[in-house]
Scaffold this motif. Structure first.
Motif: not given
Lengths: 163, 321
Positions: B219-231
């Motif tokens: 499973l790939l989850i958003s890491s929140g790096l970059g600040g656009v997507f919530p982690p």
């Protein structure tokens, strides 16, 4: 003239709607360039009313509704309508087939310009279907022409005009 | 109205001016993204058309609702109630864990957790460029939508907002060829970037070495790096891992979890880092988004997030194992 203006406006609006009407993914790639077709007709019919400025604004609206770069469709639209404008006297007396051939090359020019901009942005499409709209639009030109001419004659005051 | 003598500037002159103007517009739009104002103003003209096109589809859904039988509705209601109960039970546990997490964070005096506010938006059914993956939403800057805002559905992250008009906004899906989203593998915490491929059901993880610990089904989850997507939102599952000898990196493909081509409703996410336990701060952060340029808000939030996020994957991993 007012009635003609209204007819023109409505046909352009309908063209816009056809341009953004949801289609299945495979069919969307064959979607004719309705707005350009309709604008070409009106530029042929009223070359001194429908000029490059109107073409430019229509192109910008097309850019907004397609989410492309501002000016990407507008630049092609301006060039197409410009060529139609300077050649309108010759094109008017040409047969439908000859008109269709000229329009094929004009739409190809527009599509190439769009492709060129897409290529510079690094998102050039990888399929030849990209040029499909040019072909379908050309095939639909005779019908577009006949339908719009009938509409214009029906709602037009200036009946003596051949176009 | 034909005139023998041309009035005003000649057509050729006007054509040249407009072509130059188009090139200038394209440059300004691409390089500096400075035409959002013009675009959103012109969208007001186009919006009625888009709305009209969408009407029959809306009508269909409305008719579907109105014409459904009582029996059907009762059945649906029963089903939803059962599901509601189930989720409530699961939430109870989650609630306790969340509170515990908050307490532990405070004990460690770590940065408070990021909270999110959601708004449901409908997709307006119009086609855009078939070679790009854009969707049109029926919420715009009047509802507080900002540039770069993430959108999700019930299954995972869908994409981010790229143009905002007063009443509508267009969003780019994560599978668009020019889109990339920072992700992290849930099982190992390995960070990567998932690039869109232009196909609606495929993402690509580039630049991961052959020895990276990654398997089909991860499973790939958003890491929140970059600040656009919530982690920590699910993004995709790995569908293919291939090691081609001679290639510097492994070939890894993933399938997005969000129903990119089926969803009718999406959720817009506002994320902010409030003081724990107070809800008032949320409102403030959203107001800020309205006032200042969205890009700015994003980048500063991103930097703030990154610091906490660098710590987080490690603690997450410890908990689960």
């Amino acid at each position: 003239m007012n009635k003609t203006l209204l007819t023109g406006l409505i046909t352009v609006i309908v063209a816009f709607m056809l341009a953004i009407m949801p289609l299945p993914d495979w069919a969307a790639r064959f979607r004719p360039d309705w707005v350009t077709l309709v604008l070409i007709y009106w530029a042929l019919a009223f070359p001194f009313r429908v000029g490059v400025t109107i073409a430019w604004f229509t192109g910008l609206l097309l850019d907004v509704s397609y989410g492309t770069l501002m000016g990407q469709h507008a630049i092609g639209m301006v060039l197409v309508i410009y060529i139609i404008h300077i050649q309108h006297q010759r094109l008017r007396v040409a047969s439908l087939l000859q008109q269709a051939i000229v329009i094929f090359f004009l739409l190809l020019l527009k599509q190439l310009l769009t492709l060129w901009v897409d290529g510079m942005l690094g998102r050039a499409p990888d399929s030849w279907l990209y040029f499909m709209p040019t072909l379908t639009s050309t095939l639909l030109w005779p019908w577009t022409y006949l339908i719009l001419r009938d509409l214009r004659r029906k709602f037009s005051v200036a009946k003596h005009n051949k176009f | 109205m034909q005139t023998l003598f041309a009035r005003g500037p000649s057509v050729t002159f006007r054509m040249v001016v407009l072509v130059i103007a188009s090139i200038a517009l394209m440059t300004a739009d691409h390089r500096w993204h400075s035409l959002e104002m013009v675009r959103s103003t012109l969208s007001i003209v186009v919006y009625p058309l888009q709305y009209t096109i969408d009407l029959p589809i809306k009508l269909y859904y409305w008719a579907d609702e109105v014409l459904s039988s009582k029996q059907e509705l009762l059945e649906k209601n029963r089903e939803f109630q059962a599901r509601h109960l189930e989720t409530r039970v699961q939430l109870q546990k989650l609630d306790i864990i969340e509170k515990e997490n908050d307490r532990l964070r405070r004990l460690l005096s770590a940065t408070p957790k990021i909270t999110e506010r959601l708004l449901i938006s409908e997709i307006i059914n119009v086609d855009v460029d078939p070679y790009r993956q854009l969707i049109l939403l029926n919420k715009g800057s009047n509802h507080g939508v900002y540039l770069g805002q993430p959108i999700i559905d019930a299954h995972g992250i869908m994409g981010q907002v790229v143009h905002v008009a007063p009443l509508s906004a267009s969003a780019m899906l994560i599978t668009d060829a020019s889109h990339a989203i920072p992700v992290q593998i849930d099982r190992t915490g390995l960070r990567a970037v998932a690039f869109g491929t232009g196909k609606i059901d495929q993402l690509e993880l580039r630049h991961l070495p052959h020895n990276a610990d990654i398997q089909v089904g991860d499973l790939l989850i958003s890491s929140g790096l970059g600040g656009v997507f919530p982690p920590n939102y699910p993004v995709a599952t790995v569908s293919r891992v291939e090691h081609i000898i001679g290639e510097p990196f492994a070939t890894i493909e993933a399938t997005p979890l969000a129903q990119l081509d089926k969803s009718r409703e999406v959720l817009l996410v506002w994320q902010n880092t409030p003081v724990p336990g107070t809800d008032g701060s949320e409102k403030k952060a959203i107001d800020n988004d309205d006032n200042s340029s969205a890009d700015e808000v994003n980048s500063t939030a991103g930097e703030a997030n990154q610091k906490t996020e660098n710590v987080k994957p490690v603690t997450d991993g410890d908990n689960s194992e």
